[in-house]
Design a protein around this motif. Sequence first.
Motif, PDB file in Angstrom:
ATOM      1  N   GLY A  19      52.381  32.626  44.045  1.00 48.23           N
ATOM      2  CA  GLY A  19      52.108  33.482  45.165  1.00 48.23           C
ATOM      3  C   GLY A  19      50.899  33.585  45.584  1.00 48.23           C
ATOM      4  O   GLY A  19      50.513  34.751  46.334  1.00 48.23           O
ATOM      5  N   GLY A  20      49.931  32.729  45.352  1.00 51.95           N
ATOM      6  CA  GLY A  20      48.635  32.699  45.691  1.00 51.95           C
ATOM      7  C   GLY A  20      47.853  33.863  45.062  1.00 51.95           C
ATOM      8  O   GLY A  20      46.722  34.399  45.437  1.00 51.95           O
ATOM      9  N   LYS A  21      48.136  34.263  43.874  1.00 53.09           N
ATOM     10  CA  LYS A  21      47.667  35.396  43.272  1.00 53.09           C
ATOM     11  C   LYS A  21      46.394  35.139  42.544  1.00 53.09           C
ATOM     12  O   LYS A  21      45.489  36.051  42.171  1.00 53.09           O
ATOM     13  CB  LYS A  21      48.544  36.111  42.296  1.00 53.09           C
ATOM     14  N   ILE A  22      46.082  33.933  42.028  1.00 51.52           N
ATOM     15  CA  ILE A  22      44.778  33.668  41.541  1.00 51.52           C
ATOM     16  C   ILE A  22      43.644  33.709  42.474  1.00 51.52           C
ATOM     17  O   ILE A  22      42.805  34.372  42.219  1.00 51.52           O
ATOM     18  CB  ILE A  22      44.905  32.080  40.755  1.00 51.52           C
ATOM     19  N   GLN A  23      43.954  32.995  43.617  1.00 53.03           N
ATOM     20  CA  GLN A  23      42.768  33.077  44.577  1.00 53.03           C
ATOM     21  C   GLN A  23      42.828  34.487  45.106  1.00 53.03           C
ATOM     22  O   GLN A  23      41.653  34.864  45.527  1.00 53.03           O
ATOM     23  CB  GLN A  23      43.331  32.290  45.877  1.00 53.03           C
ATOM     24  N   ALA A  24      43.776  35.310  45.285  1.00 49.67           N
ATOM     25  CA  ALA A  24      43.601  36.541  45.800  1.00 49.67           C
ATOM     26  C   ALA A  24      42.722  37.303  44.876  1.00 49.67           C
ATOM     27  O   ALA A  24      41.935  38.277  45.124  1.00 49.67           O
ATOM     28  CB  ALA A  24      45.074  37.380  45.893  1.00 49.67           C
ATOM     29  N   ASN A  25      43.061  37.142  43.331  1.00 49.07           N
ATOM     30  CA  ASN A  25      42.350  37.898  42.493  1.00 49.07           C
ATOM     31  C   ASN A  25      40.616  37.493  42.390  1.00 49.07           C
ATOM     32  O   ASN A  25      39.704  38.275  42.082  1.00 49.07           O
ATOM     33  CB  ASN A  25      42.792  37.920  41.106  1.00 49.07           C
ATOM     34  N   TYR A  26      40.747  35.973  42.533  1.00 45.51           N
ATOM     35  CA  TYR A  26      39.317  35.613  42.545  1.00 45.51           C
ATOM     36  C   TYR A  26      38.480  36.281  43.899  1.00 45.51           C
ATOM     37  O   TYR A  26      37.345  36.510  43.666  1.00 45.51           O
ATOM     38  CB  TYR A  26      39.546  34.082  42.949  1.00 45.51           C
ATOM     39  N   ALA A  27      38.900  36.530  44.848  1.00 50.58           N
ATOM     40  CA  ALA A  27      38.321  37.202  45.899  1.00 50.58           C
ATOM     41  C   ALA A  27      37.716  38.438  45.611  1.00 50.58           C
ATOM     42  O   ALA A  27      36.664  38.639  46.027  1.00 50.58           O
ATOM     43  CB  ALA A  27      39.201  37.062  47.247  1.00 50.58           C
ATOM     44  N   VAL A  28      38.754  39.037  45.020  1.00 54.16           N
ATOM     45  CA  VAL A  28      38.159  40.532  44.565  1.00 54.16           C
ATOM     46  C   VAL A  28      37.180  40.606  43.748  1.00 54.16           C
ATOM     47  O   VAL A  28      36.138  41.264  43.722  1.00 54.16           O
ATOM     48  CB  VAL A  28      39.525  41.309  43.968  1.00 54.16           C
ATOM     49  N   ILE A  29      37.581  39.503  42.412  1.00 52.25           N
ATOM     50  CA  ILE A  29      36.325  39.535  41.442  1.00 52.25           C
ATOM     51  C   ILE A  29      34.906  39.078  42.200  1.00 52.25           C
ATOM     52  O   ILE A  29      34.073  39.876  41.685  1.00 52.25           O
ATOM     53  CB  ILE A  29      36.768  38.434  40.556  1.00 52.25           C
ATOM     54  N   ALA A 108      41.460  33.801  37.171  1.00 51.73           N
ATOM     55  CA  ALA A 108      40.592  34.012  38.423  1.00 51.73           C
ATOM     56  C   ALA A 108      38.939  34.290  37.834  1.00 51.73           C
ATOM     57  O   ALA A 108      38.083  33.998  38.799  1.00 51.73           O
ATOM     58  CB  ALA A 108      41.062  35.040  39.062  1.00 51.73           C
ATOM     59  N   SER A 109      38.900  35.012  36.812  1.00 51.07           N
ATOM     60  CA  SER A 109      37.598  35.436  36.097  1.00 51.07           C
ATOM     61  C   SER A 109      36.773  34.138  35.790  1.00 51.07           C
ATOM     62  O   SER A 109      35.662  34.006  36.635  1.00 51.07           O
ATOM     63  CB  SER A 109      37.712  36.373  35.187  1.00 51.07           C
ATOM     64  N   PHE A 110      37.308  33.511  35.146  1.00 46.97           N
ATOM     65  CA  PHE A 110      36.785  32.163  34.700  1.00 46.97           C
ATOM     66  C   PHE A 110      36.365  31.199  35.805  1.00 46.97           C
ATOM     67  O   PHE A 110      35.398  30.511  35.972  1.00 46.97           O
ATOM     68  CB  PHE A 110      37.502  31.370  33.758  1.00 46.97           C
ATOM     69  N   LYS A 111      37.296  31.095  36.879  1.00 45.07           N
ATOM     70  CA  LYS A 111      37.101  30.287  38.187  1.00 45.07           C
ATOM     71  C   LYS A 111      35.841  30.924  38.644  1.00 45.07           C
ATOM     72  O   LYS A 111      34.760  30.124  39.096  1.00 45.07           O
ATOM     73  CB  LYS A 111      38.164  30.451  39.080  1.00 45.07           C
ATOM     74  N   TYR A 112      35.624  32.304  38.866  1.00 43.31           N
ATOM     75  CA  TYR A 112      34.481  32.782  39.387  1.00 43.31           C
ATOM     76  C   TYR A 112      33.216  32.479  38.646  1.00 43.31           C
ATOM     77  O   TYR A 112      31.999  32.129  39.379  1.00 43.31           O
ATOM     78  CB  TYR A 112      34.601  34.417  39.747  1.00 43.31           C
ATOM     79  N   PHE A 113      33.345  33.012  37.531  1.00 46.76           N
ATOM     80  CA  PHE A 113      31.953  32.577  36.512  1.00 46.76           C
ATOM     81  C   PHE A 113      31.712  31.287  36.246  1.00 46.76           C
ATOM     82  O   PHE A 113      30.534  30.879  36.308  1.00 46.76           O
ATOM     83  CB  PHE A 113      32.250  33.351  35.452  1.00 46.76           C
ATOM     84  N   ASN A 114      32.552  30.371  36.423  1.00 47.11           N
ATOM     85  CA  ASN A 114      32.248  28.760  36.264  1.00 47.11           C
ATOM     86  C   ASN A 114      31.482  28.559  37.668  1.00 47.11           C
ATOM     87  O   ASN A 114      30.541  27.727  37.396  1.00 47.11           O
ATOM     88  CB  ASN A 114      33.588  28.015  36.357  1.00 47.11           C
ATOM     89  N   GLU A 115      32.074  28.945  38.710  1.00 51.66           N
ATOM     90  CA  GLU A 115      31.350  28.690  39.864  1.00 51.66           C
ATOM     91  C   GLU A 115      29.739  29.385  39.988  1.00 51.66           C
ATOM     92  O   GLU A 115      28.854  28.492  40.447  1.00 51.66           O
ATOM     93  CB  GLU A 115      31.971  29.020  41.306  1.00 51.66           C
ATOM     94  N   ALA A 116      29.565  30.428  39.304  1.00 49.15           N
ATOM     95  CA  ALA A 116      28.533  31.123  39.203  1.00 49.15           C
ATOM     96  C   ALA A 116      27.520  30.217  38.569  1.00 49.15           C
ATOM     97  O   ALA A 116      26.136  30.236  38.616  1.00 49.15           O
ATOM     98  CB  ALA A 116      28.532  32.585  38.790  1.00 49.15           C
ATOM     99  N   ALA A 117      27.922  29.384  37.543  1.00 46.26           N
ATOM    100  CA  ALA A 117      27.186  28.669  36.561  1.00 46.26           C
ATOM    101  C   ALA A 117      26.834  27.375  37.141  1.00 46.26           C
ATOM    102  O   ALA A 117      26.037  26.584  36.524  1.00 46.26           O
ATOM    103  CB  ALA A 117      28.179  28.395  35.109  1.00 46.26           C
TER     104      ALA A 117
END
Length: 417
Positions: A19-29, A108-117
């Motif tokens: 349902g696209g929930k990972i990407q939705a949460n990623y955007a919020v994070i 989603a959190s690890f996706k964001y922080f991985n990208e930040a790294a």
Amino acid sequence: MIKKLIAKSVFSLYDKLGGGKIQANYAVIKAKHETPNKIDADKINKYLLENGFKGKLEDQPLMNKSDISKRMATANMDKLHSFAYTGGSYGEPFKIPYSKKRAIVRTASFKYFNEAAGYQLGDPFMLIAAKQKPKWWQFLRNEYRFVPTNLTQSNIENAVNLLVKEKIEVLIGFPSVIFELATYIKDHGVKHQIKAVVFTSEPIEDTKKNHIKEAIGGNVIDRYSNEEVGLIAQQKEFGGAYFTNRHNVVVEILDDNLQPVKQGEIGKVVVTDLAADIVPIVRYDTGDLAIAHEYKDGQLIAISSISGRVTEQLFTTTGSPIAPLALGPLIHMPLSKAGYYPQFQFAQIAPAKYQLRIRKGAALPKAVLTEIELNLKTALGNEANIEMVFVDDIKPQPSGKRPIYKNEMQNRCTDMR
């Protein structure tokens, strides 16, 4: 390039099926971390109320692993999706239940922080971990896994050859192992394509951190996380402060009276995971120590100098506690000045008996060892019996970690404090 496209496609398909929930949460994070705002107090209070906690967050007692285990016995497991297992590095292995919702927030959190790294989805990466995963799993993620059960020179060489052959761009995992890889790369002039390095699970001395940065280059940052709550905090830049995960993790650093320490002061790290919905995690004592770096409207948003676990507290010969990382420079400075960077482990095995384990390599000059011994006796007491032991490998814990400092006294209780 093909493997990168496959990894991106697999992730996208997996998210769409959910349902696209990972990407939705990623955007919020991501939006949450673009500004240094604290976690909203109403969100914290709502979580406490929904989980049966009365009063404000600061009124709640601290939790430990035993408290979580007791709550699991009566928890409603209807929402159970999976378990996260702690490594048991310090003798307390246990599992944490994850609902589908919480697992999505974690991903989603690890996706964001991985990208930040510096990691982008699909980049070929090497994960240094305690356990293997099936080859098909690694293929779908464009992942290469190195399980360092034995850090022989041959195994290090094979891992570096794999880095080069597969054009790996990101290294994630234990800094003690990355240090060995970096040393090999520097000593042999290996050309590579590593653009980012992310340390996890272990503390690392500044000298070794600088050595890795010099040897590998790229973006080198440290991450603070555990299985109980996931990602707690991460550096934005090399050597910088650790900014907390302000989407769902409330971080406190408390003194012995359970009061928040002032900026620049050290205390125990306590975390609350607002995404923990099967078993609530409120004011969980991580067993770690850190220094408060920055507050925002009374809420901690950045920490510094994570100095290791309370359970690994070391003591002087008179029984006074001493911060483990205060001993680090007394060991690694004489080594680095003489051009040596061996892996080591310092253990207290009796009230006045200590052991410095040094991984075998080039023979160390006697003068260097004598300087280290004198340094340590100055800090620990002249009565300190310090044994130098040269070993083929630093034995890992069940989790794969190789802690730099260990308290191996049979009665290592805090009543020495």
